[in-house]
Write an enzyme that holds these catalytic residues in place. Structure first.
Site, mmCIF file in Angstrom:
data_model
loop_
_atom_site.group_PDB
_atom_site.id
_atom_site.type_symbol
_atom_site.label_atom_id
_atom_site.label_comp_id
_atom_site.label_asym_id
_atom_site.label_seq_id
_atom_site.Cartn_x
_atom_site.Cartn_y
_atom_site.Cartn_z
ATOM 1 C CG ASN A 36 -10.488 -1.576 10.930
ATOM 2 O OD1 ASN A 36 -10.276 -2.452 11.757
ATOM 3 N ND2 ASN A 36 -11.457 -1.676 10.021
ATOM 4 C CB VAL A 61 -5.183 2.406 2.757
ATOM 5 C CG1 VAL A 61 -6.348 3.044 3.479
ATOM 6 C CG2 VAL A 61 -5.303 0.882 2.743
ATOM 7 C CB ALA A 104 5.467 -10.089 7.130
ATOM 8 C CG LEU A 106 -13.012 -5.177 14.533
ATOM 9 C CD1 LEU A 106 -11.604 -5.748 14.385
ATOM 10 C CD2 LEU A 106 -13.331 -4.927 16.001
ATOM 11 C CE LYS A 142 -3.352 -6.384 10.618
ATOM 12 N NZ LYS A 142 -3.966 -5.040 10.516
ATOM 13 C CE1 TYR A 176 -4.577 -9.582 8.873
ATOM 14 C CE2 TYR A 176 -3.607 -10.891 10.628
ATOM 15 C CZ TYR A 176 -4.543 -9.974 10.193
ATOM 16 O OH TYR A 176 -5.434 -9.451 11.091
ATOM 17 N NE ARG A 211 -14.786 -7.737 4.705
ATOM 18 C CZ ARG A 211 -14.525 -7.276 3.485
ATOM 19 N NH1 ARG A 211 -15.058 -7.860 2.431
ATOM 20 N NH2 ARG A 211 -13.738 -6.234 3.315
#
Length: 319
Positions: A104, A78, A171, A23, A173, A169, A204
């Site tokens: 992203n 990041v 939590a 993406l 997001k 993941y 992936r």
């Protein structure tokens, strides 16, 4: 009917994290095709977030330049405040500004909740949620000073509804939604808009999932949605757009109108739970200009009038 005027990004500088594949790569390429200078950020890590040092970001930069675009690579992570600052500094040092931040970057470490380690929880939160904070925190003052900015953060279906074996993941997001709301509120008066995309594409990140029966779900189906959110013509802030298999939709937190009583017992809650949960006529409190205060006003209004109130200002009623 004439075709709409193409939306361009000439003169704009965009930072895209996790832009080496999937993406993020599609976002970076589309923005560059439309005239933006792009900082392609990617550590080259594997799906779990481990490993660094491959030339993933440089390959995307080479693709953009070969197509006539302008891009520079940044391999900072990041996951730390220092990395977030370095990513934004890469844009400012090379191009003198930062107009767009698209966070992203992501990783996955799957485990059932009863078995998930604290290390795996932290590793995913560090990239998805803390990573979002680190790049937003570094870019936000400059955007506010320039009185212009577009921030696009990434949540997921798991962040909205949960999913088995990815508590870390989900939590992270879900936390991104709260961060976006605050950035939208604090940036509104300075021309800085912040929104969330909930994307789905076969990349992936779908490793281990049987996608053979899926409809077309290329990253290129999502990229135009993100590009619009990053464009100066974007007319919304504090919202969430879903982009999945060609479907684009808005996701919004809703409430039932609720039930007022001057006092409650445990038994009262049980007796009236069907009314409490009735969402046949839901209400939505838009984040901007004052969803927090509108929520409180709505509840206070019921207490003051001893009944469900008419729509207060800035409350959306679904039809």
């Amino acid at each position: 009917m004439s075709a709409p005027h193409p939306l361009r990004f000439d003169g704009r500088v965009a930072v895209v994290t996790g832009a080496g594949r999937g993406l993020g790569r599609a976002y970076a390429q589309l923005l560059a095709q439309r005239g933006a200078a792009v900082v392609v950020n990617d550590t080259g890590a594997d799906l779990s977030g481990d490993g660094v040092g491959d030339d993933t970001a440089e390959r995307v930069v080479a693709e953009i330049r070969a197509a006539g675009g302008d891009a520079v690579a940044c391999t900072a992570s990041v996951a730390t405040a220092e990395g977030g600052a370095a990513i934004i500094a890469a844009a400012q040092q090379r191009y003198g500004r930062v107009d767009i931040v698209i966070h992203n970057a992501g990783n996955v470490r799957r485990a059932a909740l009863r078995q998930m380690s604290a290390a795996d929880f932290d590793a995913v939160v560090d990239v998805h949620l803390r990573g979002a904070f680190h790049v937003v925190r570094a870019a936000f003052p400059a955007m506010c000073d320039a009185r212009y900015g577009r921030i696009v953060l990434t949540s997921s279906i798991g962040g909205l509804y949960g999913n088995a074996d990815v508590a870390n993941y989900a939590a992270a997001k879900a936390g991104v939604l709260g961060l976006s709301n605050v950035a939208a509120l604090e940036g509104a008066a300075q021309g800085v808009r912040c929104n969330v995309v909930v994307p789905a594409a076969v990349t992936r990140m779908a490793e281990g999932i049987d996608t053979s029966g899926y409809p077309p779900m290329e990253p290129e189906l999502v990229a135009p949605v993100v590009a619009w959110l990053a464009h100066e013509s974007c007319s919304i802030t504090g919202e969430v757009l879903i982009a999945l298999a060609g479907r684009v939709a808005r996701a919004a937190l809703m409430e039932s109108p609720g039930v007022y009583q001057p006092s409650w017992t445990v038994e009262d809650v049980g007796a009236r739970i069907a009314e409490i949960r009735d969402v046949a006529d839901p209400v939505i409190f838009p984040v901007v200009p004052d969803g927090h205060a509108a929520h409180i006003r709505y509840s206070f209004g019921m207490a003051q009038t001893d009944q469900t109130t008419p729509n207060p200002p800035h409350v959306e009623k679904t039809q």
